[in-house]
Scaffold this motif. Structure first.
Motif, PDB file in Angstrom:
ATOM      1  N   LYS B  41       0.831  -1.215   0.000  1.00 45.98           N
ATOM      2  CA  LYS B  41       0.000   0.000   0.000  1.00 45.98           C
ATOM      3  C   LYS B  41       0.863   1.261   0.000  1.00 45.98           C
ATOM      4  O   LYS B  41       0.663   2.165  -0.821  1.00 45.98           O
ATOM      5  CB  LYS B  41      -0.930  -0.006   1.232  1.00 45.98           C
ATOM      6  CG  LYS B  41      -1.778  -1.271   1.359  1.00 45.98           C
ATOM      7  CD  LYS B  41      -2.700  -1.226   2.559  1.00 45.98           C
ATOM      8  CE  LYS B  41      -1.979  -1.188   3.906  1.00 45.98           C
ATOM      9  NZ  LYS B  41      -1.222  -2.419   4.226  1.00 45.98           N
ATOM     10  N   SER B  42       1.822   1.305   0.938  1.00 42.53           N
ATOM     11  CA  SER B  42       2.671   2.505   1.001  1.00 42.53           C
ATOM     12  C   SER B  42       3.516   2.638  -0.255  1.00 42.53           C
ATOM     13  O   SER B  42       3.746   3.748  -0.749  1.00 42.53           O
ATOM     14  CB  SER B  42       3.591   2.448   2.223  1.00 42.53           C
ATOM     15  OG  SER B  42       2.827   2.437   3.402  1.00 42.53           O
ATOM     16  N   THR B  43       3.978   1.499  -0.768  1.00 43.83           N
ATOM     17  CA  THR B  43       4.766   1.541  -2.000  1.00 43.83           C
ATOM     18  C   THR B  43       3.942   2.173  -3.117  1.00 43.83           C
ATOM     19  O   THR B  43       4.451   2.983  -3.894  1.00 43.83           O
ATOM     20  CB  THR B  43       5.213   0.117  -2.386  1.00 43.83           C
ATOM     21  OG1 THR B  43       5.883  -0.469  -1.266  1.00 43.83           O
ATOM     22  CG2 THR B  43       6.148   0.139  -3.580  1.00 43.83           C
ATOM     23  N   PRO B  83       2.087  11.073   4.641  1.00 44.06           N
ATOM     24  CA  PRO B  83       2.744   9.768   4.698  1.00 44.06           C
ATOM     25  C   PRO B  83       2.454   9.012   5.986  1.00 44.06           C
ATOM     26  O   PRO B  83       1.984   9.581   6.969  1.00 44.06           O
ATOM     27  CB  PRO B  83       4.230  10.120   4.597  1.00 44.06           C
ATOM     28  CG  PRO B  83       4.340  11.524   5.046  1.00 44.06           C
ATOM     29  CD  PRO B  83       3.028  12.185   4.748  1.00 44.06           C
ATOM     30  N   GLU B  84       2.782   7.713   5.913  1.00 44.24           N
ATOM     31  CA  GLU B  84       2.657   6.845   7.076  1.00 44.24           C
ATOM     32  C   GLU B  84       3.497   7.422   8.224  1.00 44.24           C
ATOM     33  O   GLU B  84       4.600   7.927   8.008  1.00 44.24           O
ATOM     34  CB  GLU B  84       3.237   5.481   6.667  1.00 44.24           C
ATOM     35  CG  GLU B  84       2.825   4.315   7.477  1.00 44.24           C
ATOM     36  CD  GLU B  84       3.316   3.028   6.786  1.00 44.24           C
ATOM     37  OE1 GLU B  84       2.465   2.224   6.399  1.00 44.24           O
ATOM     38  OE2 GLU B  84       4.533   2.848   6.625  1.00 44.24           O
ATOM     39  N   GLY B  85       2.978   7.357   9.434  1.00 38.49           N
ATOM     40  CA  GLY B  85       3.755   7.849  10.577  1.00 38.49           C
ATOM     41  C   GLY B  85       3.768   9.361  10.675  1.00 38.49           C
ATOM     42  O   GLY B  85       4.616   9.928  11.353  1.00 38.49           O
ATOM     43  N   LEU B 159      -3.967   9.595   1.922  1.00 39.78           N
ATOM     44  CA  LEU B 159      -3.693   9.395   3.349  1.00 39.78           C
ATOM     45  C   LEU B 159      -3.190   7.984   3.570  1.00 39.78           C
ATOM     46  O   LEU B 159      -3.853   7.019   3.182  1.00 39.78           O
ATOM     47  CB  LEU B 159      -4.970   9.626   4.167  1.00 39.78           C
ATOM     48  CG  LEU B 159      -5.647  10.991   4.017  1.00 39.78           C
ATOM     49  CD1 LEU B 159      -7.041  10.966   4.634  1.00 39.78           C
ATOM     50  CD2 LEU B 159      -4.798  12.064   4.667  1.00 39.78           C
ATOM     51  N   ASP B 160      -2.005   7.846   4.184  1.00 42.71           N
ATOM     52  CA  ASP B 160      -1.448   6.516   4.428  1.00 42.71           C
ATOM     53  C   ASP B 160      -1.659   6.130   5.892  1.00 42.71           C
ATOM     54  O   ASP B 160      -0.972   6.619   6.776  1.00 42.71           O
ATOM     55  CB  ASP B 160       0.037   6.480   4.070  1.00 42.71           C
ATOM     56  CG  ASP B 160       0.566   5.046   3.972  1.00 42.71           C
ATOM     57  OD1 ASP B 160      -0.151   4.114   4.396  1.00 42.71           O
ATOM     58  OD2 ASP B 160       1.689   4.866   3.461  1.00 42.71           O
ATOM     59  N   GLU B 161      -2.627   5.259   6.130  1.00 34.40           N
ATOM     60  CA  GLU B 161      -2.963   4.745   7.461  1.00 34.40           C
ATOM     61  C   GLU B 161      -3.063   5.855   8.508  1.00 34.40           C
ATOM     62  O   GLU B 161      -2.331   5.853   9.504  1.00 34.40           O
ATOM     63  CB  GLU B 161      -1.933   3.691   7.890  1.00 34.40           C
ATOM     64  CG  GLU B 161      -1.925   2.529   6.905  1.00 34.40           C
ATOM     65  CD  GLU B 161      -1.404   1.226   7.523  1.00 34.40           C
ATOM     66  OE1 GLU B 161      -1.654   1.019   8.718  1.00 34.40           O
ATOM     67  OE2 GLU B 161      -0.772   0.456   6.793  1.00 34.40           O
ATOM     68  N   PRO B 162      -4.017   6.771   8.301  1.00 36.72           N
ATOM     69  CA  PRO B 162      -4.136   7.879   9.265  1.00 36.72           C
ATOM     70  C   PRO B 162      -4.534   7.429  10.664  1.00 36.72           C
ATOM     71  O   PRO B 162      -4.280   8.142  11.630  1.00 36.72           O
ATOM     72  CB  PRO B 162      -5.228   8.770   8.648  1.00 36.72           C
ATOM     73  CG  PRO B 162      -5.965   7.890   7.703  1.00 36.72           C
ATOM     74  CD  PRO B 162      -4.976   6.888   7.194  1.00 36.72           C
TER      75      PRO B 162
END
Ligand SMILES: Nc1ncnc2c1ncn2[C@@H]1O[C@H](COP(=O)(O)OP(=O)(O)OP(=O)(O)O)[C@@H](O)[C@H]1O
Ligand SMILES: [Mg+2]
Lengths: 297, 234
Positions: B41-43, B83-85, B159-162
């Motif tokens: 997913k993030s990729t 981004p994630e984090g 949105l990456d895993e908000p």
């Protein structure tokens, strides 16, 4: 008499410290965004001194113009260094040690080029370029050069502070220093920020070179060696990559150096500086005013 | 078409993490991309954002091929990733982080009113405007990251895993915020592991499994699909 001698060394230390600080600022700026020491910084300093010199002696322009010429010239040399040496390594995600080694090689190259161009005999500004006598009516000896050094350095430090803390460019530089990927997701052109940072660092080294050359009136391809260690010690004292730390460290190193001259004679001053560097790395690698990595907010 | 990925493959060195995926986001849509840890997913988001170059295939934004563009150029198009984090700049204040969101903008006057809008949406950020971002709680940092992205006036917000790492109450709050952004008309590409909540919000969804799209369809339909229920909603 002793207190007079002491006062005199304080005056000398302040003027010398101003030069070390300007020089160390460039190390700190590049370190904070690249995470690597640019050991060619002292060669850029030397080129700045020569560019300032030939502006006066060859191009026959007034001394006042030697400063901007040296700053722009040395800044461009630093940018070229980034483009030709560091950027290809970053592209390949090369380890930091490769970047460090390349900077040593680049330094050697810049020194050789200077030897080829200017020879190995010391070059000098015309002796009458600035009145070298002491300013009258003070309890210690201060020359016009020392006053110019201090004022120039203070102005540049204030400007740099405004640039980093108050401008859009400074904001982007701080973002890149924090995290390059995050900065690029915010629309910051990271390569552009590298170039700007190298330019500013080089310009500061360049003007430091001219001021150093004026102070000692002896300009040589190897003159960078005289400040390389001092600048490194300054940023270690001040906490790697910290801008106010580099300034304090620069004055601190100059103070130590002058103090050891007063106490033990000039033979020991570099040994004292090296000893301090070694002890700092052992005992407080985060610098005198720095915090430990994990306690940093 | 707002965003289209056409047979995109990408990876890290010799490891291929995406094996040719295609997906679309249309104007006004919320599209969700769900999948397990390491599914890619993030990729996918990082390929879209230009942080990773696709090895094959292409990314189109507003029908323009943007594969190979730099991340800052893609961001400037209005294709904005949180981004994630969270990745707020810990050493800067809340307000500096928000103004960094407007780094590429020239319309000085609107920037101020957009910032007021963000503070209205997130009153807690307003209270903490001169605090360092690093001193905020995880939930507050996520709000700051979203607020900063809104300062970029996104044409598509990714949105990456908000909701990652947040307490249940805060997860609900974050999803309320995403819903409000959706209702204000901003298209969203939402990456989530919380499939239930993501599917409740989305118009359309893709399920990523080990670098390939395993299922796709209207979010309503996927929520009824027995295989999706067994694997992601059980
Ligand atoms: N920097 C990297 N270097 C090498 N491999 C990586 C890197 N980042 C991710 N991978 C690998 O690529 C694959 C996809 O990772 P990715 O981060 O896209 O997954 P994800 O779906 O976002 O997972 P998560 O839900 O845990 O965030 C995984 O197998 C992962 O191990
Ligand atoms: Mg992920």
């Amino acid at each position: 008499m002793i207190s007079n001698e002491f006062l005199q060394q304080v005056v000398n230390a302040i003027s010398l410290g101003a030069i070390y600080s300007l020089f160390a600022l460039g190390y700190a700026m590049v370190f904070s965004i690249l995470g690597v020491l640019n050991l060619a910084h002292s060669a850029v300093f030397m080129w700045g001194a020569f560019l300032g010199l030939i502006t006066v002696t060859e191009i026959k322009l007034p001394l006042l113009l030697a400063f901007p010429v040296a700053m722009v010239g040395a800044g461009l040399i630093a940018v070229a260094l980034d483009f030709l040496a560091f950027r290809p390594l970053r592209r390949r995600n090369a380890p930091r040690i490769s970047q460090l080694i390349v900077s040593i090689g680049a330094s050697a190259l810049l020194v050789s080029l200077s030897q080829l161009t200017f020879g190995t005999d010391p070059r000098r500004f015309p002796f009458d370029i600035l009145p070298s006598g002491a300013i009258q009516g003070l309890p210690f000896r201060v020359t016009l050069i020392q006053v110019i050094v201090l004022i120039t350095a203070l102005i540049l430090m204030v400007l740099l502070n405004i640039l980093v803390l108050r401008t859009r460019l400074g904001q982007a530089m701080r973002a890149v220093a924090f995290n390059q990927r995050t900065a690029s997701l915010l629309g910051v052109n990271v390569s552009g920020i590298f170039a700007s940072t190298f330019f500013i660092a080089g310009a500061l080294a360049g003007i430091a070179g001219v001021l150093y050359g004026l102070t000692y009136n002896s300009i040589l391809p190897f003159m960078g060696d005289q400040v390389a260690l001092k600048g490194l010690t300054a940023i270690v004292l001040g906490g790697m990559g910290s801008i106010p730390g580099a300034v304090l460290g620069g004055f601190g190193v100059a103070g130590l150096e002058r103090f050891s001259v007063a106490v033990g004679g000039s033979d020991y001053r570099d040994a004292v500086v090296f000893l301090i560097l070694f002890l700092m790395l052992l005992v407080r690698p985060q610098g005198l005013i720095g915090q430990k990595e994990q306690t940093r907010a | 078409m707002l965003l289209r990925l056409d047979q995109v493959a990408a990876g890290y060195g010799a490891i291929e993490a995406l094996h040719g995926i295609s997906l679309k986001v249309e104007r006004g849509q919320v599209v969700s991309l769900i999948g397990a840890n390491g599914a890619g997913k993030s990729t996918t988001l990082n390929v879209i954002s230009g942080l990773i170059k696709p090895a094959r295939g292409a990314v189109y934004f507003e029908d323009r091929d943007i594969s190979g563009w730099r991340a800052d150029q893609i961001t400037a198009l209005g294709l904005v990733q949180v981004p994630e984090g969270r990745q707020v700049i810990a050493t800067m204040t809340v307000e500096e982080n928000l103004s960094l969101g407007a780094y590429r903008r020239r319309d000085r006057r609107q920037i101020g009113s957009d910032m007021d809008g963000v503070y209205e949406r997130f009153p807690r950020l307003k209270e903490r405007r001169s605090q360092k971002a690093g001193s905020l709680s995880g939930g507050e940092q996520q709000m700051l990251a979203v607020g900063r992205a809104l300062m970029m006036r996104p044409k598509l917000l990714m949105l990456d895993e908000p909701s990652m790492g947040l307490a249940p109450l805060l997860v609900n709050e974050i999803f309320r915020i995403i819903n409000a952004i959706k209702n204000s008309g901003t298209p969203i590409l939402l990456v989530e592991q919380n499939a239930r909540k993501a599917l409740a919000l989305a118009d359309y969804a893709y399920v990523l499994e080990r670098g390939v799209i395993a299922y796709e369809g209207k979010a309503l339909d996927l929520r009824q699909d027995p295989k999706v229920i067994a694997a992601y909603l059980g």
